[in-house]
Scaffold this motif. Structure first.
Motif, PDB file in Angstrom:
ATOM      1  N   TRP A 354      29.903  -4.737  12.681  1.00 58.12           N
ATOM      2  CA  TRP A 354      28.452  -4.491  12.731  1.00 58.12           C
ATOM      3  C   TRP A 354      28.105  -3.581  13.907  1.00 58.12           C
ATOM      4  N   ARG A 355      28.731  -3.809  15.033  1.00 56.86           N
ATOM      5  CA  ARG A 355      28.438  -3.040  16.233  1.00 56.86           C
ATOM      6  C   ARG A 355      28.905  -1.593  16.090  1.00 56.86           C
ATOM      7  N   ALA A 356      29.984  -1.370  15.343  1.00 57.10           N
ATOM      8  CA  ALA A 356      30.568  -0.035  15.238  1.00 57.10           C
ATOM      9  C   ALA A 356      29.875   0.842  14.200  1.00 57.10           C
ATOM     10  N   LEU A 357      29.154   0.238  13.261  1.00 62.88           N
ATOM     11  CA  LEU A 357      28.575   1.012  12.159  1.00 62.88           C
ATOM     12  C   LEU A 357      27.131   1.430  12.450  1.00 62.88           C
ATOM     13  N   PRO A 358      26.645   2.462  11.749  1.00 58.48           N
ATOM     14  CA  PRO A 358      25.227   2.822  11.869  1.00 58.48           C
ATOM     15  C   PRO A 358      24.344   1.680  11.374  1.00 58.48           C
ATOM     16  N   GLN A 359      23.129   1.667  11.852  1.00 55.19           N
ATOM     17  CA  GLN A 359      22.210   0.605  11.431  1.00 55.19           C
ATOM     18  C   GLN A 359      22.003   0.677   9.919  1.00 55.19           C
ATOM     19  N   PRO A 360      22.174  -0.439   9.214  1.00 50.52           N
ATOM     20  CA  PRO A 360      22.195  -0.386   7.741  1.00 50.52           C
ATOM     21  C   PRO A 360      20.885   0.079   7.120  1.00 50.52           C
ATOM     22  N   TRP A 361      19.736  -0.188   7.790  1.00 46.56           N
ATOM     23  CA  TRP A 361      18.480   0.271   7.214  1.00 46.56           C
ATOM     24  C   TRP A 361      18.387   1.796   7.255  1.00 46.56           C
ATOM     25  N   ALA A 362      18.978   2.420   8.293  1.00 51.27           N
ATOM     26  CA  ALA A 362      19.005   3.876   8.351  1.00 51.27           C
ATOM     27  C   ALA A 362      19.938   4.452   7.287  1.00 51.27           C
ATOM     28  N   VAL A 363      21.019   3.737   7.016  1.00 49.38           N
ATOM     29  CA  VAL A 363      21.968   4.181   5.985  1.00 49.38           C
ATOM     30  C   VAL A 363      21.307   4.125   4.612  1.00 49.38           C
ATOM     31  N   LEU A 364      20.596   3.041   4.347  1.00 55.26           N
ATOM     32  CA  LEU A 364      19.962   2.886   3.035  1.00 55.26           C
ATOM     33  C   LEU A 364      18.934   3.988   2.788  1.00 55.26           C
ATOM     34  N   ARG A 365      18.238   4.412   3.841  1.00 52.66           N
ATOM     35  CA  ARG A 365      17.225   5.458   3.690  1.00 52.66           C
ATOM     36  C   ARG A 365      17.817   6.861   3.746  1.00 52.66           C
ATOM     37  N   GLY A 366      19.119   6.970   3.931  1.00 56.84           N
ATOM     38  CA  GLY A 366      19.741   8.276   3.983  1.00 56.84           C
ATOM     39  C   GLY A 366      19.606   8.979   5.315  1.00 56.84           C
ATOM     40  N   GLU A 367      19.236   8.249   6.364  1.00 59.20           N
ATOM     41  CA  GLU A 367      19.052   8.843   7.694  1.00 59.20           C
ATOM     42  C   GLU A 367      20.342   8.831   8.517  1.00 59.20           C
ATOM     43  N   ALA A 368      21.321   8.053   8.098  1.00 60.77           N
ATOM     44  CA  ALA A 368      22.610   7.988   8.788  1.00 60.77           C
ATOM     45  C   ALA A 368      23.711   7.906   7.741  1.00 60.77           C
ATOM     46  N   ALA A 369      24.821   8.551   8.033  1.00 60.28           N
ATOM     47  CA  ALA A 369      25.946   8.558   7.090  1.00 60.28           C
ATOM     48  C   ALA A 369      26.847   7.357   7.345  1.00 60.28           C
ATOM     49  N   CYS A 370      27.152   6.637   6.265  1.00 66.02           N
ATOM     50  CA  CYS A 370      28.058   5.499   6.381  1.00 66.02           C
ATOM     51  C   CYS A 370      28.838   5.367   5.077  1.00 66.02           C
ATOM     52  N   PRO A 371      29.825   6.244   4.863  1.00 66.65           N
ATOM     53  CA  PRO A 371      30.635   6.144   3.643  1.00 66.65           C
ATOM     54  C   PRO A 371      31.563   4.940   3.704  1.00 66.65           C
ATOM     55  N   ARG A 372      32.101   4.586   2.571  1.00 69.36           N
ATOM     56  CA  ARG A 372      33.010   3.447   2.493  1.00 69.36           C
ATOM     57  C   ARG A 372      34.191   3.617   3.442  1.00 69.36           C
ATOM     58  N   SER A 373      34.685   4.843   3.577  1.00 66.99           N
ATOM     59  CA  SER A 373      35.841   5.074   4.437  1.00 66.99           C
ATOM     60  C   SER A 373      35.544   4.706   5.883  1.00 66.99           C
ATOM     61  N   LEU A 374      34.317   4.964   6.347  1.00 64.21           N
ATOM     62  CA  LEU A 374      33.948   4.621   7.721  1.00 64.21           C
ATOM     63  C   LEU A 374      33.949   3.103   7.910  1.00 64.21           C
ATOM     64  N   VAL A 375      33.454   2.370   6.918  1.00 64.93           N
ATOM     65  CA  VAL A 375      33.427   0.914   7.001  1.00 64.93           C
ATOM     66  C   VAL A 375      34.844   0.361   7.023  1.00 64.93           C
ATOM     67  N   GLU A 376      35.723   0.930   6.213  1.00 60.59           N
ATOM     68  CA  GLU A 376      37.112   0.467   6.184  1.00 60.59           C
ATOM     69  C   GLU A 376      37.805   0.693   7.523  1.00 60.59           C
ATOM     70  N   VAL A 377      37.540   1.828   8.158  1.00 59.16           N
ATOM     71  CA  VAL A 377      38.125   2.098   9.470  1.00 59.16           C
ATOM     72  C   VAL A 377      37.626   1.077  10.489  1.00 59.16           C
ATOM     73  N   ALA A 378      36.305   0.773  10.467  1.00 59.66           N
ATOM     74  CA  ALA A 378      35.737  -0.203  11.401  1.00 59.66           C
ATOM     75  C   ALA A 378      36.311  -1.595  11.157  1.00 59.66           C
ATOM     76  N   CYS A 379      36.519  -1.947   9.898  1.00 64.14           N
ATOM     77  CA  CYS A 379      37.088  -3.266   9.580  1.00 64.14           C
ATOM     78  C   CYS A 379      38.522  -3.381  10.093  1.00 64.14           C
ATOM     79  N   ARG A 380      39.309  -2.363   9.858  1.00 69.44           N
ATOM     80  CA  ARG A 380      40.704  -2.421  10.314  1.00 69.44           C
ATOM     81  C   ARG A 380      40.776  -2.486  11.834  1.00 69.44           C
ATOM     82  N   ALA A 381      39.887  -1.766  12.513  1.00 71.32           N
ATOM     83  CA  ALA A 381      39.877  -1.805  13.976  1.00 71.32           C
ATOM     84  C   ALA A 381      39.510  -3.181  14.498  1.00 71.32           C
TER      85      ALA A 381
END
Length: 443
Positions: A354-381
């Motif tokens: 949660w701390r490593a990713l963009p704020q989810p409300w900004a992602v939902l509105r298209g104001e921040a990029a958060c592709p699946r690959s970014l989430v997978e990298v954060a999870c593995r870390a």
């Protein structure tokens, strides 16, 4: 009781917080249940598993409508058509307040006593014949009524979000549709009660709602060709249920959950901006509005899980490759965090993601990029499995858990009996405040 009476009572309890044992007792009287002796016996055992009496409220907190103020308004403004004091619709009350405000030339939501109140010249210009005392009395009254209405509207919204997060899209289900299929109604009534269970004060995971009686009731619905699966999916949007829906039904449900996420995004951001949460550990600090935040976080995570499930069911899971908004972490009480550390546990991996990713409300509105690959990298870390933890895919429910009786709780702490719960609650035990227990006499 007849089947019709039982189904009406079960429908009324859908948006309440009745114990599963009470719901099971009512279900045992349905003809559709009695036709399956093993299921009837199972529900009878559930119903008898704990004392029938409890000091726990059997409803989610109900906002208090300004009924007394509405009645008083009829006295102060006899020239305006009165609103029934029983009115509960915030929009109707707001329209009534607007008519009252217009009667004294008061702009809606302009209630500052110094800056918005009319003086003698202003009252004459507005064509008011009220004296200064009579005008001020009505101005003050409307200011208080507007403040009460704002609180009432907010609490109504919070109650709806609590239902969304705990149970699902349960509001607005008509009685006729619910009662048209007793098998589906039986599952929904029991599962809603299980999902509505209160959280307990523990360092372990909470009780999972999908237990063996719920699974048996779902099998009963599966055996009925008339089951309204679109209705069941509002509480249980799992792949095996969504697969039974038509494309139009899945699309309509996806639209509802998408709208829910959009509304929650606005409220989460608003709460976030007026708070200063500790992102390192998400432990609640002084001044944090943890009640509102945790309410919104739970509703977001439930809506997000349903949204993921529907994207998969409609063949649109490819959207997550480009837009994969994350979960929202709830704030944890400091004593629970200390308990985790004392048990040898550390920071939950989800908090680091949660701390490593963009704020989810900004992602939902298209104001921040958060592709699946970014989430997978954060999870593995963080040492988390991206799929099993529900960050990038639907987290499928485990096998049904055995039924466990509903505990009697005092501020989330399990106690042995309802009578003991009353005693502890009256004495302020577990409340986080000074106990009201009298000190022992001095020797």
């Amino acid at each position: 009781m007849s089947d019709a009476e039982i189904l009406r009572a079960l429908h009324e309890n859908l948006t309440r917080r009745s114990m599963p044992e009470m719901v099971a007792g009512r279900l045992a009287g349905l003809s559709a249940i009695q036709a399956v002796p093993a299921l009837a016996a199972q529900l009878a055992e559930v119903a008898g598993s704990r004392p029938r009496f409890s000091f726990l409220p059997d409803d989610f907190s109900e906002p208090v409508a300004p009924a007394r103020q509405i009645a008083k308004a009829a006295e102060l403004f006899p020239e305006i058509e009165a609103l029934p004091p029983t009115e509960r619709d915030p929009a109707a009350i707001e329209a009534y307040v607007a008519r009252l405000s217009a009667a004294i030339a008061k702009a809606p939501r302009k209630s500052d006593f110094r800056g918005d109140r009319l003086d003698r010249v202003g009252r004459r210009a507005a064509g008011l014949e009220l004296g200064g005392h009579a005008y001020t009395k009505r101005f003050r009254f409307l200011a208080r009524l507007e403040a009460h209405l704002a609180t009432y509207t907010r609490e109504r919204r919070h109650r709806a979000l609590r239902l969304l997060g705990k149970i699902g899209l349960v509001e607005g289900i008509s009685h006729d549709r619910f009662a048209a299929n007793p098998a589906a109604a039986a599952f929904m009534a029991y599962y809603a009660a299980r999902r509505g269970l209160r959280s307990t004060f523990t360092s372990d995971s909470q009780t999972r709602p999908f237990d063996q009686p719920a699974a048996a009731l779902l099998r009963l619905a599966e055996a009925d060709p008339a089951t309204d699966w679109a209705l069941v999916a509002r509480l249980h949007p799992m792949p095996e249920v969504l697969a039974r829906l038509t494309p139009d039904q899945r699309g309509a449900l996806l639209a509802e959950w998408t709208a829910a996420l959009a509304g929650l995004a606005e409220e989460l951001e608003s709460t976030w901006r007026r708070s200063r949460f500790q992102l390192d550990d998400m432990v609640v600090g002084r001044g944090d509005d943890s009640s509102t935040w945790n309410l919104l976080a739970q509703a977001w995570n439930s809506a997000r899980a349903a949204w993921f499930s529907l994207l998969e069911a409609t063949g649109q899971q490819g959207l997550l490759e480009e837009c994969c908004p994350g979960k929202v972490m709830r704030l944890m009480a400091a004593d629970v965090a200390a308990w985790h550390r004392a048990d040898g546990g550390g920071l939950h991996p989800d908090t680091a993601v949660w701390r490593a990713l963009p704020q989810p409300w900004a992602v939902l509105r298209g104001e921040a990029a958060c592709p699946r690959s970014l989430v997978e990298v954060a999870c593995r870390a963080a040492g988390a499995d991206p799929q099993a933890s529900g960050w990038v895919a639907v987290r499928l429910p485990p096998e049904p858990v055995p039924f466990t009786p509903t505990p009697e709780l005092v501020h989330g702490v399990e106690v042995g009996a309802p009578g003991l719960a009353l005693l502890l609650r009256k004495r302020g035990v577990f409340s986080g405040k000074a106990s009201r227990v009298a000190p022992p006499p001095a020797l």
